[in-house]
Design an enzyme around this catalytic site. Structure first.
Site, mmCIF file in Angstrom:
data_model
loop_
_atom_site.group_PDB
_atom_site.id
_atom_site.type_symbol
_atom_site.label_atom_id
_atom_site.label_comp_id
_atom_site.label_asym_id
_atom_site.label_seq_id
_atom_site.Cartn_x
_atom_site.Cartn_y
_atom_site.Cartn_z
ATOM 1 N N ARG A 39 -20.158 20.585 -17.558
ATOM 2 C CA ARG A 39 -21.568 20.605 -17.988
ATOM 3 C C ARG A 39 -21.969 21.960 -18.572
ATOM 4 O O ARG A 39 -22.888 22.059 -19.368
ATOM 5 C CB ARG A 39 -22.465 20.288 -16.806
ATOM 6 C CG ARG A 39 -22.408 18.827 -16.399
ATOM 7 C CD ARG A 39 -23.437 18.609 -15.339
ATOM 8 N NE ARG A 39 -23.526 17.243 -14.896
ATOM 9 C CZ ARG A 39 -24.482 16.806 -14.085
ATOM 10 N NH1 ARG A 39 -25.401 17.630 -13.650
ATOM 11 N NH2 ARG A 39 -24.527 15.553 -13.707
ATOM 12 N N ASP A 150 -41.084 17.839 -11.478
ATOM 13 C CA ASP A 150 -39.625 17.972 -11.505
ATOM 14 C C ASP A 150 -39.308 19.443 -11.717
ATOM 15 O O ASP A 150 -40.150 20.199 -12.215
ATOM 16 C CB ASP A 150 -39.012 17.130 -12.641
ATOM 17 C CG ASP A 150 -37.540 16.824 -12.419
ATOM 18 O OD1 ASP A 150 -37.219 15.698 -11.993
ATOM 19 O OD2 ASP A 150 -36.695 17.734 -12.634
HETATM 20 C C1 LIG Z 1 -31.547 11.316 -10.272
HETATM 21 S S1 LIG Z 1 -33.124 11.922 -10.780
HETATM 22 C C2 LIG Z 1 -34.208 10.797 -9.973
HETATM 23 C C3 LIG Z 1 -35.370 10.405 -10.835
HETATM 24 C C4 LIG Z 1 -36.304 9.362 -10.231
HETATM 25 N N1 LIG Z 1 -36.918 9.832 -9.013
HETATM 26 C C5 LIG Z 1 -35.571 8.074 -9.978
HETATM 27 O O1 LIG Z 1 -35.257 7.745 -8.833
HETATM 28 O O2 LIG Z 1 -35.278 7.347 -10.941
HETATM 29 C C6 LIG Z 1 -33.244 13.402 -9.776
HETATM 30 C C7 LIG Z 1 -34.275 14.398 -10.301
HETATM 31 O O3 LIG Z 1 -34.489 15.390 -9.296
HETATM 32 C C8 LIG Z 1 -34.742 16.612 -9.945
HETATM 33 N N2 LIG Z 1 -34.516 17.711 -9.000
HETATM 34 C C9 LIG Z 1 -33.342 18.159 -8.488
HETATM 35 N N3 LIG Z 1 -33.545 19.192 -7.656
HETATM 36 C C10 LIG Z 1 -34.888 19.385 -7.612
HETATM 37 C C11 LIG Z 1 -35.722 20.312 -6.946
HETATM 38 N N4 LIG Z 1 -35.216 21.246 -6.146
HETATM 39 N N5 LIG Z 1 -37.058 20.234 -7.144
HETATM 40 C C12 LIG Z 1 -37.596 19.299 -7.973
HETATM 41 N N6 LIG Z 1 -36.850 18.403 -8.651
HETATM 42 C C13 LIG Z 1 -35.518 18.449 -8.470
HETATM 43 C C14 LIG Z 1 -33.781 16.606 -11.122
HETATM 44 O O4 LIG Z 1 -34.160 17.507 -12.132
HETATM 45 C C15 LIG Z 1 -33.822 15.135 -11.542
HETATM 46 O O5 LIG Z 1 -34.702 14.929 -12.608
#
Ligand SMILES: C[S@@+](CC[C@H](N)C(=O)[O-])C[C@H]1O[C@@H](n2cnc3c(N)ncnc32)[C@H](O)[C@@H]1O
Length: 280
Positions: A39, A150
């Protein structure tokens, strides 16, 4: 001839993994090393480095890190999401949560607040907006606002623009596609955009779940925190869930992803009403 080091040394990987875990909470075990190196290539090329090794060597220079952290976060986060992902949550919202929340004795108004924490490109927030708007059209008496947060600025840009490739609307019921998406007059553009009526009710802002406090109201009705806790270790999950709950109104709901029902043990004051649905 000197060959650029294409791979990370153990020491470099460990420092990078520690930085990521510290900043974002995402666990980076050795098994994720190849994925991480892969990545990072995009950033390596963008910055004209000879390889990931040079990227990491420079990263820890404070001036570089301040600028680069946002990009690094965009690279390491997994942003997979869908409209109507785990659809049973939206059925639950419509048939159980909203009717019940509107009847709570401690309510001062019929304004529902929903928070999509870790919202990625906004599909969870807009799905919620479609479901709630549909209820209002069918005669339910409430208003609503949705907050999406996010850590990744790249996904938040998409969420705010609300422009998606048409094919991602596949899980959306056809009457909702018709009602809630605009199509470009130029039919060759395979894009759709969420209608302004729903965009107006939905705000997106950057927030790190690792922060020690969240700038969010304390009377949120429903929090979606799906498919993100899975990346954190147990103690971090517990802390995040505890903080999220401090933003729920009594009787409010926390919805987690299908692989995250283990947070049950994290907080005794939460009552599990379905495998991935918790009530305060
Ligand atoms: C797999 S996606 C899930 C999106 C949505 N909640 C769903 O279930 O379809 C995970 C998201 O968590 C965010 N993320 C990861 N670590 C985070 C953090 N420490 N604080 C806020 N967001 C975070 C990532 O940027 C990503 O967009």
């Amino acid at each position: 001839m000197v060959h650029a080091k294409r791979q990370l040394s153990d020491r470099q990987f460990r420092s990078l993994a520690e930085l990521i875990e510290d900043q974002v909470g995402i666990k980076m075990p050795n098994a994720k090393r190849l994925m991480l190196e892969g990545r990072l290539h995009k950033r390596v090329r963008a910055l004209n480095y000879s390889g990931v090794s040079e990227y990491v060597d420079n990263l820890f220079d404070k001036a570089v890190l301040d600028d680069e952290l946002t990009h690094l976060i965009d690279v390491v986060t997994t942003n997979k999401t869908d409209f109507f992902r785990e659809p049973q949550h939206f059925d639950f919202l419509k048939t159980v949560a909203v009717p019940e929340l509107l009847k709570l004795p401690n309510r001062k108004s019929n304004d529902l607040k929903v928070w999509s924490a870790a919202c990625s490109t906004g599909m969870e927030a807009y799905t919620t907006a479609m479901v709630l708007d549909d209820m209002v059209r069918a005669g339910a008496r409430f208003q609503f606002r949705i907050l999406g947060t996010d850590i990744s600025t790249a996904v938040l840009r998409v969420a705010t623009a609300a422009i998606y490739n048409r094919e991602v609307t596949a899980p959306v019921p056809p009457q909702f596609v018709e009602r809630y998406f605009l199509t470009s007059r130029d039919r060759s553009r395979e894009e759709v955009r969420v209608v302004p009526e729903l965009r107006r009710l939905t705000n997106f802002t950057r927030m790190n779940l690792m922060d020690s406090s969240y700038p969010v109201d304390r009377d949120v009705d429903v929090i979606f925190c799906r498919n993100v806790l899975i990346y954190f270790d147990r103690e971090t999950q517990r802390k995040v869930v505890e903080q999220l709950c401090s933003h729920l109104r009594p009787g409010g709901y926390l919805l987690v992803g299908h692989s995250e029902s283990m947070i049950h043990s994290a907080l005794p004051k939460l009552r599990q009403v379905q495998p991935t649905v918790f009530k305060l």
